[in-house]
Design an enzyme around this catalytic site. Structure first.
Site, PDB file in Angstrom:
ATOM      1  CD  GLN A  87      -2.570   1.211   2.893  1.00  0.00           C
ATOM      2  OE1 GLN A  87      -3.653   0.603   2.313  1.00  0.00           O
ATOM      3  NE2 GLN A  87      -2.634   2.283   3.542  1.00  0.00           N
TER       4      GLN A  87
ATOM      5  CB  SER B 204      -1.558   8.091  15.687  1.00  0.00           C
ATOM      6  OG  SER B 204      -2.552   9.680  15.287  1.00  0.00           O
TER       7      SER B 204
ATOM      8  CD  GLU C 233      -7.872  -1.279  10.423  1.00  0.00           C
ATOM      9  OE1 GLU C 233      -8.199  -0.224   9.778  1.00  0.00           O
ATOM     10  OE2 GLU C 233      -6.825  -2.070  10.162  1.00  0.00           O
TER      11      GLU C 233
END
Lengths: 358, 395, 358, 395
Positions: free
Chosen positions: B130, B378, B248
């Site tokens: 990716q 994050s 996801e």
């Protein structure tokens, strides 16, 4: 009444930092770091330590030392931590302290001038794996003037000329590395700014120093605490500097309030840890009635804050801080090792509870 | 609430378990087996294994049968994740391709792309990377600056990607590039599919603080990419990427749970075996608290996975729960890493091997967990998402 | 396989919440709160509990109950916590559970229909001040069918018709409030959404139920955990709502990232606690092999998160949340009391460590 | 570093200690004495005591002698704070007047103001309130909307203040009001000194969650304030307020340290005395950790106070260290409150008294500590200050 370093101590700190900036900067640290099989004991740095008197700080003047105190050593330890400096300065200084504190005048006369001059490397080999390193489970047992036992995680054992070790009665002993029955087996370390080994003594001839293991540990805890606050302050400063510059979403990362607040809390915590680490050195130097408490406060806070500040550095530098090429992990790993060395935060808090509840 | 699986799912589980038992080499579950291999050897072994697994029909569990998948339910996918981790099956070598690219190709791909890309993924013939993050575009992905110029019959690509998983093993890379530099930030981006063996593509390992190189960097220098090698419309790459990343969202964290739970058991065993101050570390009340706390967070991760799974099965809109899942597993795993280090104490700081660089799997995991709160969004980015998209707090 | 409430359970929750919104809102709660000397047992609410079947949930159908499970009770407990509802619903339900779990068919036939119909108030009086309330230090000692001992922090003792208490062997007993030797001395509580008392038994005649103190505590822990997650979710929701509207520095307080991130973390934690509290109820209901673990997970997380969410509410509402006039402190204080009831987070984590290390 | 005080300071300490021993009624240090009094009674006792203390020369320790102060060193002020807390002297009834107003009057006051306000403060004849916060202006003080219209010979004041300490006992209030509604936010504010006994001023108690009313609200309805009753220039009230608030900056937290440290000792004693699971609570390892952690933070607060004191004595610029001091003491005190509750466990949740509302001093302190991270600049505001002013992070 003043709670601050003296001008002389500030000058000392500046001298150390200037030297490191000029002669032992990130490149030199990295060279040691990358050379995992090397002895981690750069000759030039050691020479400078001797020449500048950084090994002679607490050695009495009659033994060619400067006759200063733990607080002066603490100034050096902070600079050492801030730049994640390798080499056996700390274990040698601690070995010297053991001799100064517990040794006879003859032993002092024999060893301290050599410590001050950088002619010997010493190390502390008191910790038995899994044992109560503070006393009853100390590394060695004695039999007819010889010692037997195994000490774990001994710093710079492979280059040491002699080891300070202890028996369960709290007595300190000196064993020369060349003595019969002494075996040094190196292990690696996550923190490559130091070198570790397991040292085995088998009926090794030893010299009795005296019985003040606690004082030695006091000095070890205080100097480790100062190394840790050096790491913590440096980690915070680097994170702040990076986050002022690094832009994401069109603005400096350091302008995001969640990061600002985390860094502000760290600044408070690091500042407090600095106070604690300095005061503990002063308290031992001057025999303050709360010296024992001060040592536990210092090492507890320093352990916690260095862990937190270096973890925050990894996180707030983003991916770059996680790479091998960036130096952030030097500090992260050194903080982690020193967190556990001579008792972690939880261990020292338990000691403080004992004092409070006494 | 009913946590029993239906008969069909249980049948699936027992068949899978049987096949795994029959086919996984016994030595794989021997402690230290994987760390005893060198990286390339291990990779080759994992790659072969996945191909064999696919040939036996244990790939593409939840993919539609028309694409060669098993057409399994979300519950079966969760069972699959759970059982494979439990059986010590190594993690897939093709995570980006399988989780993100394959379903995206099903949505956006041309017939040609569907026919070539999906079977190759199923049988693990092509390893996909990716190419999203760049040195100047991390959390702020839309700041990317890799450019693709329209040269009539091909795109000319120049730029650099970073944090590329499997960069050194990748055959192809799905990449976000700027195709219209004059458009606003989120417009003018396209998703190109680039052959990593093409001229001008260079992959370099990026060493992490563990000493390993899980990530790499990929450099594009005047790389010629066929015009057809694009996923979705030109200049609509941002939208394609958002859909791609959403795949996801519905994925349960059962695999993570099972793996981390096993790590916790290992840490507990270590605590029982390691002496500290003359007593087993397991008797240290502080460590016991942390062991208990870790168990709490991992068991809740499992329940959260069941909750996600239920929502997917019931066809409910998931929203941004993936951010919650990521926060829960990545923070819990980081705490578990710290717990291991606390249990191992100074001796956990020692490394082994001739080069003094050998890491115990738990040491590696403790270090690796530091990256898990950074990559894939994050913790800070995830908290923004939860605050704004779930709680509706103002930007 | 589904991990969610059934439609019926969702309907039940909605019915409870609708009733409370209509008939027992903040004003009614405040009336109980301000009347510290009152019995804290609003008659109308109690009547509704009986009429709606909220006291009959787990009572078997043969005893005029609904024959449902702990998970259905958990739905009510969450609504109760969310609105900081006073009254002896929880101790009465738990008393009923003790009789259902440990009592003989005769005892069940005598008491359970009255519990279901709201004709009796029960309470749990098993906790000896300073003792190990889970077993060996339970409140009472037995002698010839009479009990003696003192139970502390007994909820709604002043309005209870009978008490469930325990002896050190883990057996459960029923003592009627009117029995000889029973003394109830009220104390106040920081959390005025409940009423507390110390109950003393002096050779008081008692009826033996059976020996399942652990099951009773399992139910108590799960229902308290559900009350706590109700508090936590409600506190978070109110804080988010307030901070969306409240402006400072020309923007909503809730747009400041430090607050956003704190609330996001709480949302994750509260959601996890909700999962845990529901699963524990299901696990006990269906006898899952990990039911004991699930109970400890649930109460540990719920205790911690309710404390954190209500503390955050006080902080992020600014001064207003600290005033008596605002209802925030109802939730803050209730969360604090329930944190300690039936074991706080640390206590349950220690239990989990025992399971993990077994 | 040298923590011994010089001879003069030690002399000061011993004189003060001697005077305190001779003059503090013995019963004051009896546990429960202060909570046995009703609020008004206690206030009167404290007020009288302070007047007596001033007459004996123990007031205005660090004020210049020209204003009737002792002209003491910062060290003497710290010794004073320490010794008075140690001797169980109750906290001053006039904190806002003494800490903030008096030094501000020395800087900005007219001769007339200096002559009247300062001696009245020294002898505690006038209790001063601070009128800064408003319902719509908390952390964002500059959003205040209380208006003062210039009526030629007087100001006409309308508005409301909130979180006013001692509102029910106040004689005068120094108040920020908007004198020029058309000016930018920070301009057009003035600092008026308003007689709380004047017509149109109404103070109402504001009950806190402890059940006590440490704060109040003050309403101004067409209050006529003489033109001379202003501190500093018209429309420069913001600048005056900033200087005024800066007087907290150099003040050490020795008083807080001494008080909190005593609370910690009480909690430790409670832990030793209270049985839990059949053993003293003091043997609970989790409580021991928290006791140790509390000791760490309090001892560091003490060292921070010494650091501040040194900086003041050496005439160094303090910057924004007051924000650090506030964060350290308020957060440490809140944690200490939680620790007390953890030690006391369920029995700490019980209250006493005929009205069931009687709080133990540690219970009160635990609740009160929740307000300490809000008033005087919330922890969030303090963190902004530290991040921007100390660390230099961008706004």
């Amino acid at each position: 009444m003043y709670f601050a370093l003296t001008d002389e101590q500030r000058d000392l700190g500046r001298t150390v930092r200037d030297y490191l900036a000029d002669r032992f900067g990130p490149e030199q640290v990295r060279a040691v770091y990358e050379d995992a099989a090397g002895d981690g004991h750069p000759a030039e740095l050691w020479k400078a330590c001797a020449e500048q008197g950084w090994l002679a700080v607490t050695v009495p003047e009659q033994y060619d030392g400067l006759g200063l105190g733990l607080l002066d050593l603490a100034v050096i330890a902070r600079a050492w931590g801030a730049s994640t400096i390798p080499g056996p300065w700390l274990p040698t200084v601690l070995g010297g302290e053991a001799i100064r504190i517990a040794g006879s005048p003859e032993q002092q006369a024999e060893w301290l001038p050599k410590v001050a001059a950088g002619e010997v490397v010493l190390s502390i080999a008191t910790r038995r794996e899994g044992g109560d390193w503070t006393a009853a489970g100390a590394a060695c047992t004695e039999s007819g003037g010889t010692l037997s036992g195994t000490a774990a995680q001994v710093e710079y054992a492979a280059v040491a000329d002699a080891f300070v070790t202890a028996t369960a009665d709290g007595r300190l002993w000196l064993v020369e590395a060349a003595a019969p029955g002494v075996t040094v087996v190196r292990t690696g370390g996550l923190d490559r700014t130091t070198r570790l080994a397991t040292v085995t003594f088998a009926d090794s001839p030893a010299t009795l120093l005296g019985d003040d293991l606690d004082s030695l540990y006091g000095a070890a805890m205080v100097l480790t605490a100062n190394d840790l606050v050096g790491i913590a302050r440096s980690a915070l400063t680097r994170t702040v500097a990076y986050d002022k510059e690094r832009e994401q979403f069109g603005r400096p990362v350091g302008s995001f309030q969640a990061i600002k607040h985390a860094l502000a809390d760290l600044h408070v915590a690091v500042s407090m840890a600095e106070h604690g680490a300095l005061y503990a050195a002063y308290a031992l130097d001057s025999g303050q009635p709360d010296a024992v408490q001060a040592v536990h406060v210092a090492k507890s806070k320093a352990s916690d804050v260095a862990r937190d500040a270096t973890a925050a550095m990894i996180q707030y530098l983003g991916g770059i801080g996680y790479t091998w090429e960036h130096d952030a992990h030097f500090a992260f790993k050194r903080a982690k090792r020193e967190e556990y060395a001579y008792g972690d935060g939880a261990w020292h808090k338990e000691k403080l509870a004992q004092l409070l509840l006494a | 609430m009913d946590l029993s699986y239906n008969a069909e799912d249980e049948q699936f589980r027992s068949e899978l378990r049987g096949w795994l038992e029959a086919n996984i080499p016994r030595e794989w579950s021997r402690p230290g087996f994987w760390s005893s291999l060198d990286r390339e050897e291990a990779f080759a072994l994992r790659r072969d294994w996945e191909a064999r697994k696919a040939e036996a029909g244990w790939a593409g569990i939840s993919w539609p049968t028309e694409y060669g998948g098993r057409g399994g339910t979300p519950a079966q996918k969760a069972i699959y994740d759970e059982e494979t981790v439990r059986a010590s099956v190594p993690y897939t070598v093709n995570p980006l391709g399988l989780t993100f690219l394959a379903p995206s190709v099903m949505v956006f791909g041309t017939e040609e792309q569907k026919k070539t890309i999906i079977p190759d993924l199923l049988f693990n013939r092509v390893i996909w990377c990716q190419g999203f993050s760049e040195p100047g575009a991390g959390s702020d992905l839309a700041a990317l600056s890799t450019r693709a110029e329209d040269q009539g019959d091909h795109w000319l690509v120049n730029g650099q990607k970073v944090w590329t998983t499997n960069a050194m093993h990748g055959d192809w890379i799905f990449t976000l590039v700027r195709t219209n530099p004059d458009a606003p930030r989120h417009a003018g981006i396209s998703m190109l599919l680039i052959d990593m063996h093409a001229e001008g593509v260079e992959a370099r390992p990026l060493k992490q603080m563990s000493g390993e190189s899980e990530f790499g960097e990929v450099f594009f220098t005047d790389v010629r990419v066929p015009k057809s090698s694009i996923l979705g419309p030109v200049d609509k790459g941002w939208e394609v990427a958002m859909v791609l990343l959403s795949f996801e969202r519905g994925s349960s964290a059962m695999g993570q749970y099972t793996g981390f739970r096993r790590e916790l058991d290992q840490v507990a065993a270590l605590a029982k075996g390691r002496e500290r101050f003359g007593k087993p570390a397991a008797e240290d009340p502080q460590l016991r608290q942390k062991l208990g706390a870790s168990l709490v967070e991992l068991e809740l991760l499992k329940l959260h996975s069941l909750h996600i799974l239920t929502a997917v099965e019931q066809g409910r809109e998931l929203g941004f729960e993936a951010s919650m899942t990521k926060l829960q597993w990545s923070e819990a795993h980081q705490d578990l890493g710290e717990l291991f280090l606390d249990v191992a104490e100074l001796s956990g700081q020692e490394t082994t091997g001739e080069d003094f660089a050998g890491l115990d799997p738990l040491q590696h995991s403790a270090l690796w967990s530091r990256s898990e709160t950074i990559w894939g969004g994050s913790s800070q980015v995830q908290r923004n998402v939860v605050a704004e998209r779930v709680l509706g707090l103002p930007r």
